[in-house]
Design a protein around this motif. Structure first.
Motif, PDB file in Angstrom:
ATOM      1  N   LEU A 101       0.773  -1.131   0.024  1.00 37.77           N
ATOM      2  CA  LEU A 101       0.034   0.156   0.012  1.00 37.77           C
ATOM      3  C   LEU A 101       0.869   1.414  -0.007  1.00 37.77           C
ATOM      4  N   PHE A 102       2.254   1.211   0.225  1.00 35.37           N
ATOM      5  CA  PHE A 102       3.057   2.081   0.308  1.00 35.37           C
ATOM      6  C   PHE A 102       4.325   1.589  -0.130  1.00 35.37           C
ATOM      7  N   SER A 103       5.298   2.334  -0.546  1.00 27.23           N
ATOM      8  CA  SER A 103       6.814   1.737  -0.897  1.00 27.23           C
ATOM      9  C   SER A 103       7.578   1.895  -0.122  1.00 27.23           C
ATOM     10  N   LEU A 104       8.303   0.840   0.500  1.00 20.00           N
ATOM     11  CA  LEU A 104       9.406   1.100   1.380  1.00 20.00           C
ATOM     12  C   LEU A 104      10.479   1.533   0.904  1.00 20.00           C
ATOM     13  N   THR A 105      10.818   1.479  -0.252  1.00 15.94           N
ATOM     14  CA  THR A 105      12.117   1.773  -0.894  1.00 15.94           C
ATOM     15  C   THR A 105      11.703   2.821  -2.047  1.00 15.94           C
ATOM     16  N   ASP A 106      12.665   3.792  -2.526  1.00 10.44           N
ATOM     17  CA  ASP A 106      12.512   4.446  -3.974  1.00 10.44           C
ATOM     18  C   ASP A 106      13.262   3.701  -5.160  1.00 10.44           C
ATOM     19  N   GLY A 107      13.233   4.153  -6.205  1.00 11.58           N
ATOM     20  CA  GLY A 107      13.604   3.489  -7.426  1.00 11.58           C
ATOM     21  C   GLY A 107      15.048   2.946  -7.343  1.00 11.58           C
ATOM     22  N   GLU A 108      15.875   3.366  -6.388  1.00 15.09           N
ATOM     23  CA  GLU A 108      17.311   2.952  -6.248  1.00 15.09           C
ATOM     24  C   GLU A 108      17.500   1.965  -4.980  1.00 15.09           C
ATOM     25  N   GLY A 109      16.502   1.740  -4.397  1.00 16.67           N
ATOM     26  CA  GLY A 109      16.356   0.906  -3.171  1.00 16.67           C
ATOM     27  C   GLY A 109      16.692   1.511  -1.941  1.00 16.67           C
ATOM     28  N   ARG A 110      16.622   2.834  -1.945  1.00 20.70           N
ATOM     29  CA  ARG A 110      16.960   3.418  -0.631  1.00 20.70           C
ATOM     30  C   ARG A 110      15.665   3.393   0.215  1.00 20.70           C
ATOM     31  N   LEU A 111      15.875   3.283   1.571  1.00 15.58           N
ATOM     32  CA  LEU A 111      14.618   3.275   2.550  1.00 15.58           C
ATOM     33  C   LEU A 111      13.795   4.474   2.590  1.00 15.58           C
ATOM     34  N   ASN A 112      12.606   4.417   2.524  1.00 15.18           N
ATOM     35  CA  ASN A 112      11.779   5.679   2.578  1.00 15.18           C
ATOM     36  C   ASN A 112      11.386   5.842   4.096  1.00 15.18           C
ATOM     37  N   GLY A 113      10.810   7.036   4.335  1.00 14.82           N
ATOM     38  CA  GLY A 113      10.220   7.255   5.747  1.00 14.82           C
ATOM     39  C   GLY A 113      11.279   7.175   6.738  1.00 14.82           C
ATOM     40  N   PRO A 114      10.718   6.559   7.957  1.00 10.01           N
ATOM     41  CA  PRO A 114      11.492   6.482   9.110  1.00 10.01           C
ATOM     42  C   PRO A 114      12.691   5.595   9.207  1.00 10.01           C
ATOM     43  N   PHE A 115      12.556   4.677   8.068  1.00  8.66           N
ATOM     44  CA  PHE A 115      13.643   3.680   8.184  1.00  8.66           C
ATOM     45  C   PHE A 115      14.815   3.847   7.700  1.00  8.66           C
ATOM     46  N   ASN A 116      15.013   5.029   6.835  1.00  6.02           N
ATOM     47  CA  ASN A 116      16.517   5.603   6.448  1.00  6.02           C
ATOM     48  C   ASN A 116      16.942   6.004   7.647  1.00  6.02           C
ATOM     49  N   ALA A 117      16.262   6.479   8.824  1.00  5.76           N
ATOM     50  CA  ALA A 117      17.130   7.111   9.934  1.00  5.76           C
ATOM     51  C   ALA A 117      17.811   5.860  10.558  1.00  5.76           C
ATOM     52  N   MET A 118      16.777   4.678  10.459  1.00  2.67           N
ATOM     53  CA  MET A 118      17.260   3.736  11.528  1.00  2.67           C
ATOM     54  C   MET A 118      18.831   3.315  11.069  1.00  2.67           C
ATOM     55  N   LEU A 119      18.901   3.406   9.424  1.00  5.03           N
ATOM     56  CA  LEU A 119      20.439   2.885   9.009  1.00  5.03           C
ATOM     57  C   LEU A 119      21.514   3.553   9.861  1.00  5.03           C
ATOM     58  N   HIS A 120      21.189   4.668  10.087  1.00  2.99           N
ATOM     59  CA  HIS A 120      22.345   5.763  10.567  1.00  2.99           C
ATOM     60  C   HIS A 120      22.910   5.500  12.223  1.00  2.99           C
ATOM     61  N   ALA A 121      22.095   4.463  12.978  1.00  3.11           N
ATOM     62  CA  ALA A 121      22.630   3.818  13.981  1.00  3.11           C
ATOM     63  C   ALA A 121      21.911   2.547  13.920  1.00  3.11           C
ATOM     64  N   PRO A 122      22.551   1.699  13.447  1.00  3.41           N
ATOM     65  CA  PRO A 122      22.047   0.149  13.498  1.00  3.41           C
ATOM     66  C   PRO A 122      21.552  -0.279  14.555  1.00  3.41           C
ATOM     67  N   ALA A 123      22.445  -0.309  15.821  1.00  3.96           N
ATOM     68  CA  ALA A 123      21.926  -0.978  16.784  1.00  3.96           C
ATOM     69  C   ALA A 123      20.814  -0.606  17.517  1.00  3.96           C
ATOM     70  N   VAL A 124      20.549   0.731  17.460  1.00  2.31           N
ATOM     71  CA  VAL A 124      19.229   1.410  17.949  1.00  2.31           C
ATOM     72  C   VAL A 124      18.114   1.087  16.970  1.00  2.31           C
ATOM     73  N   GLY A 125      18.555   1.213  15.588  1.00  2.00           N
ATOM     74  CA  GLY A 125      17.513   1.190  14.429  1.00  2.00           C
ATOM     75  C   GLY A 125      16.880  -0.314  14.481  1.00  2.00           C
ATOM     76  N   SER A 126      17.857  -1.259  14.732  1.00  2.00           N
ATOM     77  CA  SER A 126      17.432  -2.643  14.755  1.00  2.00           C
ATOM     78  C   SER A 126      16.408  -2.871  15.962  1.00  2.00           C
ATOM     79  N   ALA A 127      16.737  -2.445  16.887  1.00  2.13           N
ATOM     80  CA  ALA A 127      15.691  -2.644  18.099  1.00  2.13           C
ATOM     81  C   ALA A 127      14.578  -1.831  17.945  1.00  2.13           C
ATOM     82  N   LEU A 128      14.542  -0.727  17.231  1.00  4.08           N
ATOM     83  CA  LEU A 128      13.315   0.232  16.941  1.00  4.08           C
ATOM     84  C   LEU A 128      12.543  -0.536  15.757  1.00  4.08           C
ATOM     85  N   GLN A 129      13.149  -1.213  14.887  1.00  3.43           N
ATOM     86  CA  GLN A 129      12.231  -1.663  13.796  1.00  3.43           C
ATOM     87  C   GLN A 129      11.725  -2.988  14.331  1.00  3.43           C
TER      88      GLN A 129
END
Length: 191
Positions: free
Chosen positions: A34-62
């Protein structure tokens, strides 16, 4: 303009790749698109991109987000109304963009969506739904819930559902805050 770089999959380090695949290939990717998790280049959309910049916290949050979306006792309708009430409170365009279609698929009417979008609470005929939504509305408005409201929500929905609702409100408020601070808009917005 987003404040965080949006790396493509080939730019990720090992920890980021693990997190990327947990998001892009996990339960969020297996449901209706119903919405795209990634753009045409595979980059994460929305809040998910921020999670990548702190993977330990991002993993727990996701993982918390995945549990809230896919492993609770909440009905799809209650879950989506709660998410959208948080989105309205925080004026989170991305959360609305992502969850209004999911809410429609869960059976929310346009009148219910309009009431929530305008910061109100929809009129609901199901007493358990109404008690859950009233509890969520109180939590976002005041950061608390009075005894009568709390007791009513527990009596109709159970303690487990009320714990899940409070967790959901905190999780989606966290995402809304990150979306605001990192200047993340809907896909297609200039960034």
């Amino acid at each position: 303009m987003t404040r965080l770089p949006r790396p493509t999959p080939h730019e990720l380090d090992a920890a980021q790749r693990v997190l990327y695949h947990a998001i892009a290939d996990g339960p969020r990717a297996n449901g209706p698109r119903l919405f795209s998790l990634t753009d045409g280049e595979g980059r994460l959309n929305g809040p998910f991109n921020a999670m990548l910049h702190a993977p330990a916290v991002g993993s727990a949050l996701q993982e918390l987000g995945s549990a809230i979306r896919y492993r609770t006792t909440l009905s799809d309708r209650v879950r989506e109304m709660a998410i959208l009430i948080v989105a309205a409170h925080w004026d989170s365009a991305f959360e609305r963009y992502a969850h209004e279609p999911i809410g429609r698929a869960a059976g929310l009417t346009e009148a219910e969506l309009t009431a929530i979008r305008s910061g109100g609470v929809p009129e609901l005929s199901d007493p358990a739904e109404a008690a859950a939504v009233d509890l969520v509305a109180a939590m976002v408005a005041t950061g608390d819930a009075g005894d009568a409201l709390f007791d009513h929500a527990v009596s109709l929905n159970g303690t487990e559902a009320v714990v899940e609702l409070t967790t959901l409100v905190g999780y989606y408020a966290t995402l809304a805050l990150q979306l605001r601070v990192f200047r993340v808009g809907q896909p297609g917005d200039p960034s």
